[in-house]
Design a protein around this motif. Structure first.
Motif, PDB file in Angstrom:
ATOM      1  N   SER A 139       0.981  -1.641  -0.178  1.00 37.55           N
ATOM      2  CA  SER A 139       0.057   0.693  -0.002  1.00 37.55           C
ATOM      3  C   SER A 139       0.998   1.330   0.229  1.00 37.55           C
ATOM      4  O   SER A 139       1.793   1.398   0.619  1.00 37.55           O
ATOM      5  N   LEU A 140       0.305   2.202  -0.293  1.00 37.28           N
ATOM      6  CA  LEU A 140       1.274   3.358  -0.240  1.00 37.28           C
ATOM      7  C   LEU A 140       0.042   4.513  -0.141  1.00 37.28           C
ATOM      8  O   LEU A 140      -1.012   4.640  -0.529  1.00 37.28           O
ATOM      9  N   LEU A 141       0.871   5.407   0.804  1.00 37.39           N
ATOM     10  CA  LEU A 141       0.612   7.006   0.882  1.00 37.39           C
ATOM     11  C   LEU A 141       1.035   8.203   0.364  1.00 37.39           C
ATOM     12  O   LEU A 141       1.607   7.787   0.969  1.00 37.39           O
ATOM     13  N   ILE A 142       0.277   9.124   0.420  1.00 37.57           N
ATOM     14  CA  ILE A 142       1.175  10.262   0.062  1.00 37.57           C
ATOM     15  C   ILE A 142       0.050  11.604   0.927  1.00 37.57           C
ATOM     16  O   ILE A 142      -1.266  11.596   0.140  1.00 37.57           O
ATOM     17  N   LEU A 143       0.608  11.331   1.971  1.00 35.14           N
ATOM     18  CA  LEU A 143       0.474  12.367   2.447  1.00 35.14           C
ATOM     19  C   LEU A 143       0.542  13.873   2.616  1.00 35.14           C
ATOM     20  O   LEU A 143       2.028  14.397   2.542  1.00 35.14           O
ATOM     21  N   PHE A 144      -0.653  15.073   2.591  1.00 40.29           N
ATOM     22  CA  PHE A 144       0.036  16.706   2.148  1.00 40.29           C
ATOM     23  C   PHE A 144      -1.296  16.836   3.967  1.00 40.29           C
ATOM     24  O   PHE A 144      -2.316  16.578   3.658  1.00 40.29           O
ATOM     25  N   VAL A 145       0.457  17.199   4.409  1.00 39.75           N
ATOM     26  CA  VAL A 145      -0.386  18.062   5.797  1.00 39.75           C
ATOM     27  C   VAL A 145      -0.040  19.235   6.609  1.00 39.75           C
ATOM     28  O   VAL A 145       0.842  19.286   5.920  1.00 39.75           O
ATOM     29  N   SER A 146      -1.255  20.466   6.626  1.00 39.57           N
ATOM     30  CA  SER A 146      -1.032  21.551   7.139  1.00 39.57           C
ATOM     31  C   SER A 146      -0.757  21.822   8.695  1.00 39.57           C
ATOM     32  O   SER A 146      -1.130  21.148   9.095  1.00 39.57           O
ATOM     33  N   THR A 147      -0.036  22.158   9.517  1.00 39.62           N
ATOM     34  CA  THR A 147      -0.171  22.982  10.535  1.00 39.62           C
ATOM     35  C   THR A 147      -1.216  24.189  10.820  1.00 39.62           C
ATOM     36  O   THR A 147      -0.760  24.885  10.141  1.00 39.62           O
ATOM     37  N   THR A 148      -1.610  24.737  11.821  1.00 43.69           N
ATOM     38  CA  THR A 148      -2.811  25.539  11.861  1.00 43.69           C
ATOM     39  C   THR A 148      -2.113  25.590  13.360  1.00 43.69           C
ATOM     40  O   THR A 148      -1.610  24.693  14.747  1.00 43.69           O
ATOM     41  N   GLY A 149      -2.488  26.774  13.756  1.00 43.68           N
ATOM     42  CA  GLY A 149      -2.318  27.189  15.206  1.00 43.68           C
ATOM     43  C   GLY A 149      -0.724  27.512  16.127  1.00 43.68           C
ATOM     44  O   GLY A 149       0.181  27.618  15.129  1.00 43.68           O
ATOM     45  N   ASP A 150      -0.746  26.789  17.049  1.00 43.84           N
ATOM     46  CA  ASP A 150       0.294  26.629  17.404  1.00 43.84           C
ATOM     47  C   ASP A 150       0.921  24.749  17.325  1.00 43.84           C
ATOM     48  O   ASP A 150       1.183  23.908  18.439  1.00 43.84           O
ATOM     49  N   GLY A 151       1.070  24.814  15.956  1.00 49.72           N
ATOM     50  CA  GLY A 151       1.437  23.117  15.972  1.00 49.72           C
ATOM     51  C   GLY A 151       0.946  22.202  15.608  1.00 49.72           C
ATOM     52  O   GLY A 151       1.001  20.994  15.926  1.00 49.72           O
ATOM     53  N   GLU A 152       0.105  22.446  15.876  1.00 50.61           N
ATOM     54  CA  GLU A 152      -1.214  21.362  15.728  1.00 50.61           C
ATOM     55  C   GLU A 152      -2.067  20.954  14.081  1.00 50.61           C
ATOM     56  O   GLU A 152      -1.727  22.186  12.988  1.00 50.61           O
ATOM     57  N   HIS A 153      -2.496  19.850  13.983  1.00 48.28           N
ATOM     58  CA  HIS A 153      -3.591  19.613  12.916  1.00 48.28           C
ATOM     59  C   HIS A 153      -4.224  19.997  12.768  1.00 48.28           C
ATOM     60  O   HIS A 153      -5.234  20.764  13.837  1.00 48.28           O
ATOM     61  N   CYS A 205       4.411   8.782   2.039  1.00 46.93           N
ATOM     62  CA  CYS A 205       6.110  10.140   1.342  1.00 46.93           C
ATOM     63  C   CYS A 205       5.133  11.628   2.063  1.00 46.93           C
ATOM     64  O   CYS A 205       3.396  11.397   2.338  1.00 46.93           O
ATOM     65  N   LEU A 206       5.675  12.868   2.008  1.00 46.59           N
ATOM     66  CA  LEU A 206       4.790  13.140   2.907  1.00 46.59           C
ATOM     67  C   LEU A 206       5.258  14.341   2.518  1.00 46.59           C
ATOM     68  O   LEU A 206       6.432  14.714   3.082  1.00 46.59           O
ATOM     69  N   PHE A 207       4.112  15.590   2.809  1.00 48.90           N
ATOM     70  CA  PHE A 207       4.560  16.766   2.408  1.00 48.90           C
ATOM     71  C   PHE A 207       3.885  17.704   3.332  1.00 48.90           C
ATOM     72  O   PHE A 207       3.175  18.434   3.613  1.00 48.90           O
ATOM     73  N   GLY A 208       4.948  18.141   4.706  1.00 45.18           N
ATOM     74  CA  GLY A 208       3.992  19.696   5.208  1.00 45.18           C
ATOM     75  C   GLY A 208       4.450  20.676   4.557  1.00 45.18           C
ATOM     76  O   GLY A 208       5.283  21.258   4.250  1.00 45.18           O
ATOM     77  N   GLY A 262       8.966  29.246  14.204  1.00 46.08           N
ATOM     78  CA  GLY A 262      10.169  28.987  14.725  1.00 46.08           C
ATOM     79  C   GLY A 262       9.683  27.507  14.243  1.00 46.08           C
ATOM     80  O   GLY A 262       9.616  26.589  13.819  1.00 46.08           O
ATOM     81  N   HIS A 263       9.877  26.973  15.843  1.00 49.95           N
ATOM     82  CA  HIS A 263       9.809  25.198  15.541  1.00 49.95           C
ATOM     83  C   HIS A 263       8.590  24.421  15.811  1.00 49.95           C
ATOM     84  O   HIS A 263       8.391  23.656  15.812  1.00 49.95           O
ATOM     85  N   GLN A 264       7.286  25.632  15.689  1.00 50.76           N
ATOM     86  CA  GLN A 264       5.954  24.940  15.738  1.00 50.76           C
ATOM     87  C   GLN A 264       6.283  24.157  13.629  1.00 50.76           C
ATOM     88  O   GLN A 264       4.690  24.286  13.450  1.00 50.76           O
ATOM     89  N   PHE A 265       6.767  25.009  12.750  1.00 51.45           N
ATOM     90  CA  PHE A 265       6.956  24.966  11.782  1.00 51.45           C
ATOM     91  C   PHE A 265       6.523  23.188  11.552  1.00 51.45           C
ATOM     92  O   PHE A 265       7.490  22.448  11.685  1.00 51.45           O
ATOM     93  N   CYS A 266       5.999  23.051   9.807  1.00 51.39           N
ATOM     94  CA  CYS A 266       5.209  22.427   9.936  1.00 51.39           C
ATOM     95  C   CYS A 266       5.420  21.056  11.059  1.00 51.39           C
ATOM     96  O   CYS A 266       5.471  19.654  10.727  1.00 51.39           O
ATOM     97  N   ALA A 267       4.838  20.918  12.249  1.00 55.14           N
ATOM     98  CA  ALA A 267       5.309  20.173  13.608  1.00 55.14           C
ATOM     99  C   ALA A 267       3.809  19.061  13.338  1.00 55.14           C
ATOM    100  O   ALA A 267       4.100  17.992  13.745  1.00 55.14           O
ATOM    101  N   ALA A 268       2.601  19.684  12.237  1.00 53.44           N
ATOM    102  CA  ALA A 268       1.806  18.901  12.455  1.00 53.44           C
ATOM    103  C   ALA A 268       2.368  17.418  11.376  1.00 53.44           C
ATOM    104  O   ALA A 268       2.228  15.951  11.503  1.00 53.44           O
ATOM    105  N   ALA A 269       3.163  17.841  10.227  1.00 55.02           N
ATOM    106  CA  ALA A 269       3.997  16.629   9.378  1.00 55.02           C
ATOM    107  C   ALA A 269       4.694  16.056  10.246  1.00 55.02           C
ATOM    108  O   ALA A 269       5.013  14.795   9.346  1.00 55.02           O
TER     109      ALA A 269
END
Length: 128
Positions: free
Chosen positions: A1-15, A42-45, A52-59
């Motif tokens: 199986s293959l997953l291609i994930l695009f994940v955005s971060t919002t707020g304080d590093g949250e999903h 594969c994952l792209f955040g 800062g340290h919250q950059f793409c934290a959800a991904a």
């Protein structure tokens, strides 16, 4: 199986709201460590380095959890695991889209070609 994930971060590093239920399911301690064995991903955040340290934290959190329960990054070639990509709103010359283009060319496309056993010369012939 293959997953291609695009994940955005919002707020304080949250999903984002759209992934909250999925994330809660993945965090269950009762999930077996081998739940996703055989799954490659594969994952792209998407984010903004201004946070800062919250950059793409959800991904980043999602990638770690996927590996913890058995998934593996889709390899770029034999012996070389793929890497997640991260898009920064502040990247000069296109922001997230500039970073996405780079990741598509350096990671996703080579990984898909390797997985599907597509030779680059085949693509060159098709594009002519």
């Amino acid at each position: 199986s293959l997953l291609i994930l695009f994940v955005s971060t919002t707020g304080d590093g949250e999903h984002t709201d759209t992934i909250q239920n999925f994330w809660k399911q993945l965090l269950q301690k009762s999930l077996p460590r081998d739940l996703l064995v055989g799954v490659q991903f594969c994952l792209f955040g998407l984010g903004d380095r201004a946070y800062g340290h919250q950059f793409c934290a959800a991904a980043r959190k999602l990638a770690i959890r996927m590996v913890q329960i058995g998934a593996a990054f889709l390899p770029v070639n034999e012996g070389t695991a793929g890497e997640p990509g991260y898009g920064d709103d502040g990247t000069p010359g296109g922001g997230v889209l500039a970073d996405l283009d780079t990741w598509l060319q350096s990671q996703l496309l080579p990984s898909l070609m390797f997985k599907l056993r597509i030779d680059k010369s085949t693509l060159d012939t098709v594009s002519e």
